[in-house]
Design a protein around this motif. Structure first.
Motif, PDB file in Angstrom:
ATOM      1  N   PHE A 103       8.978 -17.369   0.981  1.00 28.55           N
ATOM      2  CA  PHE A 103       8.113 -16.749   1.981  1.00 28.55           C
ATOM      3  C   PHE A 103       9.273 -15.876   3.142  1.00 28.55           C
ATOM      4  N   PHE A 104      10.004 -16.458   3.586  1.00 28.34           N
ATOM      5  CA  PHE A 104      11.060 -15.956   4.746  1.00 28.34           C
ATOM      6  C   PHE A 104      11.737 -14.594   4.244  1.00 28.34           C
ATOM      7  N   ILE A 105      11.780 -14.298   2.872  1.00 27.16           N
ATOM      8  CA  ILE A 105      12.582 -13.145   2.458  1.00 27.16           C
ATOM      9  C   ILE A 105      11.714 -12.231   1.943  1.00 27.16           C
ATOM     10  N   THR A 106      10.245 -12.481   2.062  1.00 25.59           N
ATOM     11  CA  THR A 106       9.219 -11.627   1.025  1.00 25.59           C
ATOM     12  C   THR A 106       8.625 -10.880   2.237  1.00 25.59           C
ATOM     13  N   ASP A 107       8.064  -9.661   1.978  1.00 25.30           N
ATOM     14  CA  ASP A 107       7.293  -8.775   2.854  1.00 25.30           C
ATOM     15  C   ASP A 107       5.894  -9.023   2.229  1.00 25.30           C
ATOM     16  N   VAL A 108       5.763  -9.224   0.931  1.00 26.86           N
ATOM     17  CA  VAL A 108       4.337  -9.401   0.576  1.00 26.86           C
ATOM     18  C   VAL A 108       4.479 -10.378  -0.586  1.00 26.86           C
ATOM     19  N   ALA A 109       3.589 -11.248  -0.630  1.00 27.01           N
ATOM     20  CA  ALA A 109       3.451 -12.292  -1.864  1.00 27.01           C
ATOM     21  C   ALA A 109       2.167 -12.056  -2.639  1.00 27.01           C
ATOM     22  N   TYR A 110       2.480 -12.302  -3.729  1.00 31.07           N
ATOM     23  CA  TYR A 110       1.092 -12.283  -4.892  1.00 31.07           C
ATOM     24  C   TYR A 110       1.098 -13.759  -5.443  1.00 31.07           C
ATOM     25  N   ILE A 111       0.253 -14.470  -5.245  1.00 35.29           N
ATOM     26  CA  ILE A 111      -0.223 -15.622  -5.804  1.00 35.29           C
ATOM     27  C   ILE A 111      -0.996 -15.460  -7.029  1.00 35.29           C
ATOM     28  N   ILE A 112      -0.452 -15.881  -8.162  1.00 36.54           N
ATOM     29  CA  ILE A 112      -1.129 -15.531  -9.555  1.00 36.54           C
ATOM     30  C   ILE A 112      -1.340 -17.105 -10.061  1.00 36.54           C
ATOM     31  N   HIS A 113      -2.707 -17.046 -10.341  1.00 40.73           N
ATOM     32  CA  HIS A 113      -3.322 -18.353 -10.963  1.00 40.73           C
ATOM     33  C   HIS A 113      -3.817 -18.084 -12.093  1.00 40.73           C
ATOM     34  N   LYS A 114      -3.538 -18.739 -13.341  1.00 42.94           N
ATOM     35  CA  LYS A 114      -4.465 -18.525 -14.663  1.00 42.94           C
ATOM     36  C   LYS A 114      -4.486 -16.903 -14.850  1.00 42.94           C
ATOM     37  N   GLY A 115      -3.399 -16.270 -14.676  1.00 42.66           N
ATOM     38  CA  GLY A 115      -3.410 -14.909 -15.208  1.00 42.66           C
ATOM     39  C   GLY A 115      -3.863 -14.038 -14.202  1.00 42.66           C
ATOM     40  N   HIS A 116      -4.569 -14.324 -13.189  1.00 47.65           N
ATOM     41  CA  HIS A 116      -5.206 -13.525 -12.029  1.00 47.65           C
ATOM     42  C   HIS A 116      -4.585 -13.574 -10.795  1.00 47.65           C
ATOM     43  N   ILE A 117      -4.613 -12.373 -10.059  1.00 49.35           N
ATOM     44  CA  ILE A 117      -4.085 -12.608  -8.458  1.00 49.35           C
ATOM     45  C   ILE A 117      -5.014 -13.191  -7.915  1.00 49.35           C
TER      46      ILE A 117
ATOM     47  N   SER B 134      -4.302 -14.382  -4.760  1.00 49.97           N
ATOM     48  CA  SER B 134      -4.272 -13.773  -3.245  1.00 49.97           C
ATOM     49  C   SER B 134      -3.089 -12.992  -3.071  1.00 49.97           C
ATOM     50  N   CYS B 135      -2.982 -11.893  -2.373  1.00 49.08           N
ATOM     51  CA  CYS B 135      -1.801 -11.192  -2.122  1.00 49.08           C
ATOM     52  C   CYS B 135      -1.865 -10.615  -0.539  1.00 49.08           C
ATOM     53  N   GLY B 136      -0.721 -10.684   0.390  1.00 52.40           N
ATOM     54  CA  GLY B 136      -0.559 -10.059   1.391  1.00 52.40           C
ATOM     55  C   GLY B 136       0.841 -10.732   2.071  1.00 52.40           C
ATOM     56  N   THR B 137       0.982 -10.544   3.336  1.00 52.52           N
ATOM     57  CA  THR B 137       2.098 -11.105   3.858  1.00 52.52           C
ATOM     58  C   THR B 137       2.035 -12.569   3.700  1.00 52.52           C
ATOM     59  N   PRO B 138       3.120 -13.383   3.812  1.00 53.77           N
ATOM     60  CA  PRO B 138       2.949 -14.872   3.687  1.00 53.77           C
ATOM     61  C   PRO B 138       1.945 -15.343   4.649  1.00 53.77           C
ATOM     62  N   ALA B 139       2.098 -14.895   5.962  1.00 47.47           N
ATOM     63  CA  ALA B 139       1.069 -15.361   6.918  1.00 47.47           C
ATOM     64  C   ALA B 139      -0.416 -14.924   6.454  1.00 47.47           C
ATOM     65  N   GLN B 140      -0.793 -14.066   5.795  1.00 44.27           N
ATOM     66  CA  GLN B 140      -1.960 -13.968   5.400  1.00 44.27           C
ATOM     67  C   GLN B 140      -2.547 -14.758   4.275  1.00 44.27           C
ATOM     68  N   VAL B 141      -1.372 -14.878   3.416  1.00 41.03           N
ATOM     69  CA  VAL B 141      -1.650 -15.638   2.113  1.00 41.03           C
ATOM     70  C   VAL B 141      -1.820 -17.376   2.293  1.00 41.03           C
ATOM     71  N   VAL B 142      -1.132 -17.571   3.437  1.00 44.40           N
ATOM     72  CA  VAL B 142      -1.501 -19.179   3.536  1.00 44.40           C
ATOM     73  C   VAL B 142      -2.687 -19.555   4.407  1.00 44.40           C
ATOM     74  N   LYS B 143      -3.341 -18.336   4.912  1.00 46.59           N
ATOM     75  CA  LYS B 143      -4.542 -18.630   5.506  1.00 46.59           C
ATOM     76  C   LYS B 143      -5.861 -18.726   4.542  1.00 46.59           C
TER      77      LYS B 143
END
Length: 80
Positions: free
Chosen positions: A38-52, A54-63
């Motif tokens: 997360f510290f080196i990432t501008d945008v994170a994509y969390i993929i679960h069971k082949g689908h996105i 969540s995506c967004g900045t790490p601060a957005q994703v963790v919320k």
């Protein structure tokens, strides 16, 4: 370590760990890998069971509640 090499290593480790738990990542010691990524990432994509999941900045994703339940865990803290 080169940032690209770090990311590649993290991706391989997280992929292996995720496959081991059938797509449901349980964080323990691995929490630091996620935080480091997360510290080196501008945008994170969390993929679960082949689908996105969540995506967004790490601060957005963790919320996002579902992301916390499935991927991060309810006690995950992000101060980035």
């Amino acid at each position: 370590i080169d940032n690209l090499l770090l990311i590649q290593n993290l991706m391989v480790e997280l992929k292996d760990f995720t496959l081991e738990f059938e797509g449901k990542l349980r964080l323990g010691e691995e929490t630091n890998y996620v935080k480091d990524t997360f510290f080196i990432t501008d945008v994170a994509y969390i993929i679960h069971k082949g689908h996105i999941l969540s995506c967004g900045t790490p601060a957005q994703v963790v919320k996002e509640e579902e992301t916390r339940q499935v991927f991060l865990g309810k006690d995950f803290e992000w101060n980035g």
